[in-house]
Design an enzyme around this catalytic site. Sequence first.
Site, PDB file in Angstrom:
ATOM      1  N   ASP A 103      29.427  35.684  60.493  1.00 46.03           N
ATOM      2  CA  ASP A 103      29.329  34.877  59.106  1.00 46.03           C
ATOM      3  C   ASP A 103      29.908  33.504  59.294  1.00 46.03           C
ATOM      4  OD1 ASP A 103      29.349  37.054  56.505  1.00 46.03           O
ATOM      5  OD2 ASP A 103      29.415  34.944  56.328  1.00 46.03           O
ATOM      6  N   ASP A 205      27.376  31.555  54.425  1.00 46.02           N
ATOM      7  CA  ASP A 205      28.031  32.144  53.064  1.00 46.02           C
ATOM      8  C   ASP A 205      27.840  30.900  52.196  1.00 46.02           C
ATOM      9  OD1 ASP A 205      31.154  32.212  51.583  1.00 46.02           O
ATOM     10  OD2 ASP A 205      29.794  34.010  51.785  1.00 46.02           O
ATOM     11  N   GLU A 247      22.949  32.492  52.369  1.00 42.42           N
ATOM     12  CA  GLU A 247      23.199  33.430  51.035  1.00 42.42           C
ATOM     13  C   GLU A 247      22.830  32.144  49.976  1.00 42.42           C
ATOM     14  OE1 GLU A 247      26.592  35.715  48.781  1.00 42.42           O
ATOM     15  OE2 GLU A 247      27.208  33.849  49.981  1.00 42.42           O
ATOM     16  N   HIS A 321      27.889  43.642  50.889  1.00 46.52           N
ATOM     17  CA  HIS A 321      29.180  43.891  50.831  1.00 46.52           C
ATOM     18  C   HIS A 321      29.819  43.393  49.314  1.00 46.52           C
ATOM     19  CE1 HIS A 321      29.067  39.918  51.805  1.00 46.52           C
ATOM     20  NE2 HIS A 321      29.945  39.850  51.300  1.00 46.52           N
ATOM     21  N   ASP A 322      29.073  42.768  48.675  1.00 45.10           N
ATOM     22  CA  ASP A 322      29.325  42.290  47.216  1.00 45.10           C
ATOM     23  C   ASP A 322      28.432  42.931  46.296  1.00 45.10           C
ATOM     24  OD1 ASP A 322      28.904  38.773  48.302  1.00 45.10           O
ATOM     25  OD2 ASP A 322      30.736  40.067  48.225  1.00 45.10           O
TER      26      ASP A 322
HETATM   27  O1  TEU Z   1      29.455  35.561  47.778  1.00 43.68           O
HETATM   28  C1  TEU Z   1      29.033  34.684  46.791  1.00 43.68           C
HETATM   29  C2  TEU Z   1      29.105  35.373  45.406  1.00 43.68           C
HETATM   30  O2  TEU Z   1      29.024  34.492  44.665  1.00 43.68           O
HETATM   31  C3  TEU Z   1      29.668  36.435  45.203  1.00 43.68           C
HETATM   32  O3  TEU Z   1      30.960  36.515  45.806  1.00 43.68           O
HETATM   33  C4  TEU Z   1      30.134  37.059  43.986  1.00 43.68           C
HETATM   34  O4  TEU Z   1      30.825  38.178  44.061  1.00 43.68           O
HETATM   35  C5  TEU Z   1      29.028  37.276  43.101  1.00 43.68           C
HETATM   36  O5  TEU Z   1      29.552  37.365  41.768  1.00 43.68           O
HETATM   37  C6  TEU Z   1      28.287  38.353  43.552  1.00 43.68           C
HETATM   38  O6  TEU Z   1      28.185  39.156  42.548  1.00 43.68           O
HETATM   39  C7  TEU Z   1      29.965  35.063  49.193  1.00 43.68           C
HETATM   40  C8  TEU Z   1      30.446  36.187  49.900  1.00 43.68           C
HETATM   41  O7  TEU Z   1      29.349  36.969  50.182  1.00 43.68           O
HETATM   42  C9  TEU Z   1      31.622  36.894  49.034  1.00 43.68           C
HETATM   43  O8  TEU Z   1      31.874  37.976  49.873  1.00 43.68           O
HETATM   44  C10 TEU Z   1      32.703  35.912  49.138  1.00 43.68           C
HETATM   45  O9  TEU Z   1      33.712  36.311  48.288  1.00 43.68           O
HETATM   46  C11 TEU Z   1      32.188  34.531  48.544  1.00 43.68           C
HETATM   47  O10 TEU Z   1      31.074  33.967  49.005  1.00 43.68           O
HETATM   48  C12 TEU Z   1      33.326  33.467  48.812  1.00 43.68           C
HETATM   49  O11 TEU Z   1      33.137  33.215  50.202  1.00 43.68           O
END
Ligand code: TEU
Length: 553
Positions: A103, A205, A247, A321-322
């Site tokens: 990542d 990311d 992403e 994971h989000d």
């Molecule tokens: O995620 C980007 C992001 O916008 C999401 O974090 C956020 O949760 C959104 O509301 C999704 O519903 C990436 C990573 O995947 C996330 O885990 C990190 O927290 C974020 O970036 C910051 O690095």
Amino acid sequence: MTTQQIERKWWHNAVVYQIYPRSFMDANNDGIGDLKGIISKLDYLHQLGINVIWLSPVFKSPMDDNGYDISDYQDIAAEFGTLEEMDELIAAAKQRNIHIIMDLVVNHSSDEHPWFIEARKSTDNPYRDYYVWRKPLADGSAPSDFHSYFGGSGWEFDELTGEYYFHQFSKKQPDLNWENPKVQQEVHDMMNWWLDRGIGGFRMDVIDLIGKVVDQKIMANGPHLHTLLQEMNKATFGRRDVLTVGETWSVTPEIAKLYSDPARNELSMVFQFEHITITFDPVEGKWKPRPFSLVEFKNVISKWQTELSDQGWNSLFWNNHDLPRAVSKYGDPGKYRIQSAKMLATALHFLKGTPYIYQGEEIGMTNVRFESIEDYQDIESINLYHERIAAGVSHQEMMQGIYENGRDNARTPMQWNGSANGGFSQSSPWLKVNPNYGEINVELALEDKDSIFYHYQQLIALRKQREVMVYGDYQPLFEQHPQVFAYQRTLGDEQLVVICNFSGQVVELSLTDEICGLYGECLISNYRPVSELGRTLNLQPYESFVIDVSSSL
Ligand code: TEU
Ligand code: CA
């Protein structure tokens, strides 16, 4: 460029398994998952058949955002293990033909990274311009009203130098200044350092944000974004046969082609989230869930399948994971958990693109409902809970938002068996285990030949055998049907018909002339094999099957 002519890539028929290391397997029983735990489960993943592991961050980090806040990009967080163990994981995975993709979190670093520690020492520190600093407005207030995704202002005042620094996520995640060539060079060197260690690529990311122009309030898709990615490609992974996936919450099909058209030398593919955000309220976002509309969903999927059919490449996923767990969000976590989980897998894996499985999806793990906000660990859910309650939202409404779309739904420990803590650890985990681990776990899934696990195993095996599944053209069917998602895949004289009932009701489907009368080998099903398509079909709740009708064309 037709399907026949595109240059074949190993990741075109790859299947990726995402691991959230904190929640996968705890080998030293400190309640936190680790690299040794992952190594101990490689045979399980090999049995599933996946050939790529996307490893969420394992780098040194104060864990303000569970590792998405990195303080050393070239060392492993002590709670996850050591560099030697990371090398061991890469080697052990390679022995099983599994690539490890790391990542890459370079839109921001941790505020405990030496770069930032130096940068905040003085305005003329050589690292100052690695980040985005601005003077206060005349009245001392923040330079702009930008709101952080994790609540509060996106500007943090730094007493020592009397300036604000910019952070799109938490204040312990200061944004890096990608307009600074030194930052670009640092990241390229770090990426080559990991590529030299034998990794299979990168998940990147919020990569659509690195081209930001803060003073013009341009965050995503900045004017130099694609130049930055082409330079990154040329300086690092472009010379290696690896998988890169960005992403990009802001992406459209047009922009996705810029990222993933091989002729442009940027990325292999991106994650688009339109099939996810249709379930979010346009204004209040995911905290105000919107009912799932299958017709809306089908329109989104057909758009992406069709627009990237001859240029670029799609990624395919239900969750990560989000995001909330697939079977709870789009299926039925209760009576029809198994049938709906299998249906969702079939619906996704027969589409054109590279599928991603999130840990636990292959055994049908569900969302969780913890009583109190105190039970939650996710910085986004906690911060937004307090911010929205302070703004007058009721506790019930906010908890409903967290129950449906909160990130901890995805982060409860992996459920390996029915023993304490689901076999994840012998001591109490960093986040409570979902109390349904007694009935939903890997041990039970492996014992039951008809389990969701073996359905995923079969889908992964089929993708290796059937080129039509990888390169076949996509043709939607029954586009306006409110309960059925169906489509064809065609490659030369090979054709598959995919039928999926997205509802918990029996559906009588009248077949159009297009497919009525076709017959052939049933490749997969979740009730009983179906090998011919008569005038009507009586689909059981969440029934799905795929028929190879090539011989009846
Ligand atoms: O995620 C980007 C992001 O916008 C999401 O974090 C956020 O949760 C959104 O509301 C999704 O519903 C990436 C990573 O995947 C996330 O885990 C990190 O927290 C974020 O970036 C910051 O690095
Ligand atoms: Ca551990």
